[in-house]
Write a protein that holds these residues in place. Structure first.
Motif, PDB file in Angstrom:
ATOM      1  N   GLY A 146      11.895   3.948  11.005  1.00 51.45           N
ATOM      2  CA  GLY A 146      10.594   3.947  11.680  1.00 51.45           C
ATOM      3  C   GLY A 146       9.470   4.410  10.762  1.00 51.45           C
ATOM      4  N   ALA A 147       9.735   5.489   9.971  1.00 52.75           N
ATOM      5  CA  ALA A 147       8.711   5.999   9.053  1.00 52.75           C
ATOM      6  C   ALA A 147       8.388   4.972   7.975  1.00 52.75           C
ATOM      7  CB  ALA A 147       9.183   7.308   8.427  1.00 52.75           C
ATOM      8  N   GLY A 148       9.433   4.303   7.462  1.00 50.47           N
ATOM      9  CA  GLY A 148       9.201   3.299   6.431  1.00 50.47           C
ATOM     10  C   GLY A 148       8.396   2.124   6.945  1.00 50.47           C
TER      11      GLY A 148
ATOM     12  N   ASN B 185       4.775   3.127   7.487  1.00 53.67           N
ATOM     13  CA  ASN B 185       3.966   3.143   6.253  1.00 53.67           C
ATOM     14  C   ASN B 185       3.598   1.722   5.820  1.00 53.67           C
ATOM     15  OD1 ASN B 185       2.913   4.679   3.849  1.00 53.67           O
ATOM     16  ND2 ASN B 185       4.389   3.332   2.814  1.00 53.67           N
ATOM     17  N   ALA B 186       4.598   0.804   5.914  1.00 53.26           N
ATOM     18  CA  ALA B 186       4.327  -0.587   5.511  1.00 53.26           C
ATOM     19  C   ALA B 186       3.274  -1.222   6.419  1.00 53.26           C
ATOM     20  CB  ALA B 186       5.625  -1.394   5.552  1.00 53.26           C
ATOM     21  N   VAL B 187       3.435  -0.971   7.727  1.00 55.02           N
ATOM     22  CA  VAL B 187       2.467  -1.547   8.670  1.00 55.02           C
ATOM     23  C   VAL B 187       1.085  -0.949   8.451  1.00 55.02           C
ATOM     24  CG1 VAL B 187       1.870  -1.704  11.109  1.00 55.02           C
ATOM     25  CG2 VAL B 187       4.221  -2.108  10.381  1.00 55.02           C
ATOM     26  N   LEU B 188       1.023   0.376   8.187  1.00 53.87           N
ATOM     27  CA  LEU B 188      -0.277   1.033   7.969  1.00 53.87           C
ATOM     28  C   LEU B 188      -0.999   0.458   6.754  1.00 53.87           C
ATOM     29  CD1 LEU B 188      -2.297   3.254   8.688  1.00 53.87           C
ATOM     30  CD2 LEU B 188      -0.953   4.831   7.282  1.00 53.87           C
ATOM     31  N   GLU B 189      -0.265   0.293   5.657  1.00 57.76           N
ATOM     32  CA  GLU B 189      -0.900  -0.253   4.452  1.00 57.76           C
ATOM     33  C   GLU B 189      -1.372  -1.681   4.677  1.00 57.76           C
ATOM     34  OE1 GLU B 189      -1.705   1.351   1.732  1.00 57.76           O
ATOM     35  OE2 GLU B 189      -0.943   3.145   2.731  1.00 57.76           O
ATOM     36  N   ARG B 190      -0.535  -2.467   5.406  1.00 58.54           N
ATOM     37  CA  ARG B 190      -0.955  -3.839   5.677  1.00 58.54           C
ATOM     38  C   ARG B 190      -2.195  -3.869   6.574  1.00 58.54           C
ATOM     39  NH1 ARG B 190       2.670  -8.925   7.976  1.00 58.54           N
ATOM     40  NH2 ARG B 190       0.995 -10.464   7.793  1.00 58.54           N
TER      41      ARG B 190
END
Length: 799
Positions: A202-204, A207-212
């Protein structure tokens, strides 16, 4: 109050959480409503485009997940969840066709987020129902499917952070809690590991969704700024094309118009949809005006030779409004792979520039008021005169009485009168003759001839100018009359230098004006000698004024009734060590023209007042005579006469009643209001005021009625001609006028006993002239006083 405090606390908590998780970069509060709608529309559409495939895949994933719990004692739940999940997924699949058409409003976004919540809740419910009852391979398959749902769903919704993060959070939290709870219940290390892996995954994914999401937001912001700049640029370009005077044009290799703004096409009469069929040169030539043919041929040759050209000016007729426009063109040949591909350049409307340049050139050589040439153009013409091959005659014209017209009717009438005079001069000369206005009411006519013209012919031309300009003028329904004085000089007979010719013709004009005006005088060499003498007198006069060498002489004024001495008129006299005696008729005009008259006038007034203080009288009933001082019109115009007189009286101590100021009618005409105010101020001081040379100027009874006058002086010309009946009638009329208005009348130039007797018989009170005495120096006034008889009691100026 408490409710507001809770909301404020919630807002602060929400802001703190957003800052902690790095969500502040996704805030859209900086966007206006239109941009926010576009952002939401792009987010919803982007998510739908990615998630509709995932929803369709639920037809396979949902049954696969639920079937792992088959025969676990909850088959009814398995069937129920599977059916609901499939129905819900396909409902979203089809309803999102409508949602995809959204305009990005907040209502559509809220509905989309709620649908995402429901979707994540359905997957979370499957995890809650099935994970605790499965084991072994079934648990592995279920975990894989949930992990895929978490990753694929979250990434799919990542275009819409408002939907992605709740979806991710719900599945991550439920997966962790269910696996961790199962581990506690069963004591299985695998469940604990799965719960931990759920948090890490979930954390990974977070982070990926946030950067995108951040990248998407930055791309959107950059795109919005670019759109805004593009809109500004488009507006500026459109505004520039509509208002600019310079445009870009381009042709192809056949010289047909490949691109040009609408204003250029409109100007040339080329339809926009057919522009590529028109040859640029042909379009210009079709609108060309003949007087720019040479420039067009230069343009044609440059294009034909395929060479760069600059600042070619052609005059065309604008199809739009029929106006003639000056077009400035620049161009450069273009090449592609070494082959000529056409021309590209600038097409500028230079009409205003050309017309402004012409106007500047016109104003540099022409008089603004009359439209004829000015002094600058005259200097060029005179400089170009060739003494070896050309002959010329120069006529300098000055209008007599123009100042009176200006003063009486205003400068507007005066300006229009000058325009009429200019037309008369132009109408009276040949087409190749030159007429210029030098300034004021001075005009010059330059006639060039291949051979010398006889003097008689030239003087006849000058006399004709005098006659023509002396004819009545009708200006603004006013009948105006004036005369002209003309000076004449010849080139190269009088001077081989064109500029020196102006000095000589000015001397001739001066002679014409001094000789009685309304005539033409030709320059002769004696005038040049007179000019040199005048220059010498001017220099000596400056020194004489500085050393106070000009002194007053006094001509006595006597009563024609009883012979008493009533006053002495101060007359300026100058005896120069080098020049000898210089008459006031010579140096006074020079003093007026050079401005020395202001200083000289005050010097003479002060000297006269000091002399008058020394005029004592024997005890025989004689009163002290007045001292009479003339004030020059130039001095009256330039100086504060009342202030100056008061200063002199204060400095010398002479009683104001002992002083008489004499003014001429020209002083009254120049500025009636100023003159009236000054004379009234002098009268209030106690100074007597006399009107000198009455009857020789532009006499007006209104002056006598409205001004504080005490005496009228009859000019010597009338007294001299009193043996003639017309002069007698004029003198008698002045005397009667003075009597009726309560003014004392004094006659100048009394030279014979017969004149004295006639004046006395008519009722004239006083007189002065050679019959009584010439002007004497100040030291001889005492002799006149001692010889005087007692004055009558009428004299009001006794101390």
């Amino acid at each position: 109050m408490a409710h507001d405090a809770r909301q404020s606390a919630i807002a602060r908590l929400s802001g703190g959480v957003s800052s902690l998780l790095g969500l502040q970069d996704l805030d859209d509060s900086h966007l206006n409503e239109g941009a926010a709608n576009r952002l939401r529309r792009e987010q919803i559409r982007g998510s739908i485009e990615q998630m509709r495939v995932f929803l369709a895949g639920n037809t396979f994933f949902a049954p696969t997940l639920s079937m792992q719990a088959w025969n676990s004692g909850i088959n009814a739940v398995v069937i129920g969840w599977t059916v609901v999940m499939l129905l819900f997924s396909w409902r979203l699949f089809f309803s999102w066709k409508v949602t995809y058409q959204t305009d990005g409003n907040r209502k559509d976004m809220r509905r989309f987020v709620l649908e995402t919540y429901a979707n994540s809740a359905m997957w979370a419910l499957g995890m809650v129902c099935f994970y605790p009852v499965v084991s072994g391979d079934q648990k592995a398959v279920l975990t894989c499917i949930m992990a895929g749902s978490l990753a694929l769903g979250t990434v799919g919704f990542s275009r819409t952070p408002a939907a992605a993060f709740p979806y991710l959070g719900m599945l991550t939290l439920v997966s962790f809690l269910v696996a961790f709870g199962t581990g506690i219940a069963t004591g299985s290390r695998t469940d604990f590991l799965i719960s931990f892996l759920a948090l890490v995954a979930g954390a990974g994914v977070f982070n990926a969704v946030l950067e995108r999401a951040k990248s998407s937001m930055k791309a959107f912001n950059d795109h919005e700024q670019l759109v805004q700049k593009s809109e500004v640029i488009d507006l500026l370009l459109k505004d520039y094309e509509e208002q600019a005077t310079e445009w870009l044009w381009q042709t192809n290799s056949a010289l047909c118009i490949q691109s040009a703004p609408q204003p250029v096409l409109d100007m040339l009469g080329v339809p926009q949809h057919e522009a590529t069929r028109f040859c640029l040169l042909g379009a210009i030539e079709g609108r060309l005006c003949g007087n720019s043919l040479d420039e067009f041929l230069r343009l044609k040759k440059a294009i034909s030779d395929q060479v760069e050209f600059h600042d070619i000016l052609v005059l065309i007729t604008d199809v739009q409004d029929g106006m003639r426009r000056w077009i400035m063109m620049r161009g450069r040949p273009q090449y592609e792979n070494g082959q000529f591909s056409g021309f590209r350049g600038i097409f500028a409307d230079a009409t205003m520039t050309v017309e402004a340049k012409k106007q500047v050139e016109f104003l540099a050589s022409h008089d603004v008021l009359t439209g004829i040439y000015n002094r600058n153009a005259l200097q060029d013409r005179l400089t170009d005169l060739d003494p070896d091959h050309e002959h010329a005659a120069v006529f300098l014209v000055d209008l007599d009485g123009f100042k009176q017209v200006n003063d009486s009717y205003g400068h507007g009438v005066g300006d229009r009168l000058l325009q009429v005079v200019a037309r008369r001069l132009c109408d009276g000369i040949a087409a190749n003759d030159f007429v210029a206005r030098l300034g004021g009411d001075e005009f010059l006519v330059l006639m060039k001839t291949p051979q010398e013209l006889p003097v008689a012919t030239l003087t006849a031309i000058g006399d004709r100018m005098v006659r023509d300009l002396s004819q009545p003028y009708l200006v603004d329904h006013l009948d105006l009359s004036l005369s002209a004085s003309v000076g004449l000089a010849r080139f190269p007979q009088d001077s081989r230098d064109g500029e020196d010719l102006l000095v000589q013709v000015d001397l001739a004009l001066y002679a014409a004006k001094n000789g009685g005006r309304n005539q033409c005088r030709m320059f002769v060499q004696e005038m040049q000698k007179g000019l040199q003498k005048r220059l010498i007198i001017t220099e000596r006069l400056k020194a004489a004024v500085a050393r106070e060498e000009i002194v007053p002489f006094y001509q006595p004024q006597y009563s024609l009734v009883d012979g008493g001495l009533v006053g002495c008129e101060a007359l300026a006299r100058w005896a120069d060590a080098e020049l000898g005696f210089v008459g006031p008729d010579i140096f006074i005009p020079i003093a007026e023209q050079t401005g020395l008259v202001t200083v000289l006038g005050e010097q003479l007034l002060k000297r006269a007042c000091l002399d008058a203080l020394t005029w004592s009288t024997p005890d025989r009933g004689l009163g002290c005579p007045m001292v009479c001082v003339n004030i020059s019109p130039i001095q009256f115009e330039r100086d504060d006469i009342a202030k100056m007189v008061r200063r002199v009286l204060d400095d010398t101590g002479l009683p104001a009643a002992r002083l008489e100021i004499e003014v001429t009618e020209s002083v009254l005409i120049a500025d009636t209001q100023k003159a009236a105010a000054t004379l009234l101020e002098l009268s209030d001081m106690g100074v007597t005021i006399a009107l000198d040379d009455f009857g020789t100027g532009y006499s007006s009874l209104s002056y006598l009625r409205s001004l504080p006058l005490n005496r009228l002086k009859i000019d010597r010309t009338f007294v001299r001609d009193m043996h003639e009946r017309p002069a007698q009638q004029i003198v008698n009329a002045i005397i009667q006028l003075g009597a009726n208005l309560g003014l004392c009348v004094i006659a100048e130039g009394v030279e014979t006993e017969e004149q004295r007797q006639m004046l006395a018989k008519m009722g004239c009170q006083d007189g002065q002239g050679y019959l009584f005495s010439a002007a004497v120096p100040a030291r001889d006034v005492h002799r006149l006083i001692e010889a005087a008889v007692p004055q009558s009691a009428r004299l009001k100026n006794a101390p």
